[in-house]
Each structure stands twice: as structure tokens, then as C-alpha cells.
Design an enzyme around this catalytic site. Structure first.
Site, short mmCIF file in Angstrom:
data_model
loop_
_atom_site.label_atom_id
_atom_site.label_comp_id
_atom_site.label_asym_id
_atom_site.label_seq_id
_atom_site.Cartn_x
_atom_site.Cartn_y
_atom_site.Cartn_z
N GLY A 1 0.81 -1.21 0.00
CA GLY A 1 0.00 0.00 0.00
C GLY A 1 0.84 1.26 0.00
N ASP B 1 -0.01 2.03 9.21
CA ASP B 1 -0.43 1.28 10.40
C ASP B 1 0.61 1.29 11.52
OD1 ASP B 1 -2.84 0.59 9.24
OD2 ASP B 1 -2.06 -1.27 8.39
N ALA C 1 -11.39 12.02 21.84
CA ALA C 1 -12.50 11.08 21.67
C ALA C 1 -13.07 10.63 23.01
CB ALA C 1 -12.04 9.86 20.87
#
EC number: 2.7.1.11
Length: 324
Positions: A11, A128, A187
Site C-alpha cells: 500500500g 499502520d 474522543a
């Protein structure tokens, strides 16, 4: 003149071009020619290459993606195709193959080392940030910033409409992006595959926020935990009589992998590239560049895919303390 091979595989991510530039310019500095293969291992099999020099990598530092293109190549699992790739490498008199990639790319490159004795030098990249043996991989910082900027915008709407939003970020098998982003956007809850939350705990967290007078909430969800769409549907059904409002979702997707690399990724990609070539010049073989405790070093390539890197429990605890 010595020659090295270079490719990007797997990727894409921000910072690849900065690393390509660093490898090429450092190689040229030491009078080494760079033969670059297009589309990763596919280019090796098809002998699709170009020669890169100081001039050809000018102006690419700030660009996202990879000028060498990238692809996944299932044929590389077949020994016969790896042999074709190796024979193509030999045609160019290449002394080492530099692979800018992640776990899968390093595993494929290691097969060339194992089958034919080819000198493989790995440079870690993945948004990642889950490559074992290194604290950092090219692309992670930009991906976190991309996700943060998108969620900040979503949060404006969330607060204005007094809603709960589940935002799905990348992280198929790990929660590195989710953890960093969860802290950065404040969050109310961060969900990652390494430390799973039972469904009732998620419900209790939402209800607790409501009791505390919060009329909005952001839940950051690593894609490896669940689908944001499915989770929102389940929670809407289970909490429909609890007066928490509609729970909506957003999948950030590939926006995290694109765009101009951050300053940190530009610098780290450049350092990784320079370091890799200099270690080659010094005679080191078959290694992966690693960043550990603030220092660059080399490690055996196979360490990257023989073990699994998991997030730091301390950072996970920070998320829990700061949430709500």
C-alpha cells in the site's frame, strides 16, 4: 560503478517519494547507480525499470504516493516467478535490492534472500505503524494528522447537532492510528482490536456521557474491531429508548493514505533513506532499517514479520484517562 535496485511495494503512504529521493541522492553521492523497478515485485518479474539520478528525483519530496507506483503481486509467491525476478535483477548487475515496504513486502523480499542469496535492504513504511522491530514506519504521522483533521471537522457538526459519531479509521489488525487519533481529537471512546470492549461497556460509556451532560460524542473505531456502519446500527437499536439521539458513522478510508507528507514524515523518510545507503556502503547486508529509542539502527529483515507489534499499554491507558 556499483548498482543498487529500488522499489516500493504494498500500500502507498505519504513519505515514499521523500525516501526514494534520499536513497537516490545518497547513492549518487557515493557514485552508485540506482535501477528502480516500477509497481513493486511486479516490476521485478516484468523487468519494468527506470534509472533514477539526482535530477530525476528533484521536486518530489513534498508529494504523496510514489513515483515508482506500487502494486500487490500474488505471482511472487511462486518460486518460478521469483526466479524470473532474480534473473532480471542479475541482468542489471545489482548488488543489493532496496525495498521500501511493510510486513508483506519484507516477507516477499526475504524469499529472494533465502532462495538466491540476494542482498536485501528493507526500509519500513506503513500508515499502520505495526512493523515489529521499529518504533516508527514512514507514513504514520501523516495518516494520523489526516485522520485528526477530518475528525475535527466532523466534531464541529457533531457538537452543533448534538449527535454521537462513530468514526472508523484504518487499522485492520491493530490500533496504532486509532490510539493516536483518539488522544488528538479528544474522543469519548477509542476502540482497538488489541484491547476489545464488550458491547455493554460501549453502551454504558454513551449513557454515562449523557448523564454527565454531554450532548455529543466522538467514538474512534479501528476498522479491525468492527464495521462502523454495523456498530452504529446495533447501538441505535439497543439504545433507542435511552434518549441518546441518533448515532451516526463515518468511514475515513483512503483519505488517510494520501496527501503531502508531514514535516516529520519528510524528515524521517529522508533519514531512513540516507541511513540505509550508508550502511550498504559500509558493507552491511540483509537488514531492515529500524528506529528505536530515538536512534537509527539495523535489524535482521525477518524479525519484521516473525513477530507482531502491539500498541503500548501506557498509551492505551492515557486514552482511557482522557476520554469522557
Amino acid at each position: 560503478m556499483k548498482k543498487i535496485g529500488l522499489l516500493t511495494s504494498g500500500g502507498d503512504c505519504p513519505g515514499l517519494n521523500a525516501c526514494i529521493r534520499a536513497v537516490v541522492r545518497t547513492a549518487n553521492y557515493y557514485n552508485i547507480e540506482v535501477v528502480a523497478f516500477k509497481r513493486g515485485f511486479k516490476g521485478l518479474i516484468e523487468n519494468d525499470f527506470t534509472t533514477l539520478d539526482y535530477k530525476s528525483v528533484a521536486g518530489i519530496l513534498q508529494k504523496g504516493g510514489t513515483i515508482l507506483l506500487t502494486a500487490r503481486e500474488p505471482r511472487f509467491k511462486d518460486y518460478n516467478f521469483r526466479k524470473i525476478a532474480y534473473e532480471n535483477i542479475q541482468k542489471h548487475n545489482i548488488e543489493a535490492l532496496f525495498v521500501i515496504g511493510g510486513n508483506g513486502s519484507f516477507q516477499g523480499a526475504y524469499l529472494l534472500q533465502k532462495d538466491f542469496g540476494l542482498n536485501i535492504i528493507g526500509i519500513p513504511k506503513t500508515i499502520d505503524n505495526d512493523i515489529y522491530g521499529t518504533d516508527y514506519a514512514i507514513g504514520f504521522d501523516t495518516a494520523v494528522n489526516n485522520a485528526m483533521e477530518a475528525i475535527d471537522k466532523i466534531k464541529d457538526t457533531t457538537m452543533s447537532h448534538e449527535r454521537i459519531f462513530i468514526v472508523e479509521v484504518m487499522g485492520r489488525d491493530n490500533g496504532f492510528i486509532a490510539l493516536e487519533v483518539g488522544i488528538a481529537v479528544g474522543a469519548e471512546l477509542t476502540l482497538i482490536p488489541e484491547y476489545p470492549f464488550p458491547l455493554h461497556v460501549i453502551e454504558e460509556t454513551i449513557l454515562k456521557a449523557k448523564e454527565m451532560g454531554k450532548n455529543f460524542a466522538i467514538i474512534v473505531l479501528a476498522e479491525g474491531v468492527a464495521s462502523a456502519k454495523e456498530l452504529s446500527e446495533i447501538l441505535n437499536e439497543r439504545l433507542k429508548d435511552k434518549d441518546v439521539g441518533e448515532i451516526r458513522y463515518q468511514v475515513l478510508g483512503y483519505i488517510q493514505r494520501g496527501g503531502s507528507p508531514s514535516a516529520y514524515d519528510r524528515v524521517m523518510a529522508s533519514k531512513f533513506g540516507v541511513f540505509a545507503v550508508e550502511k550498504f556502503v559500509q558493507g552491511e547486508k540483509n537488514f531492515m532499517v529500524a528506529y528505536e529509542n530515538g536512534k537509527l539502527l539495523t535489524k535482521p529483515l525477518e524479525i519484521s514479520f516473525n513477530k507482531v507489534r502491539i500498541p503500548n499499554l501506557e498509551e492505551y491507558q492515557i486514552n482511557n484517562i482522557l476520554s469522557m
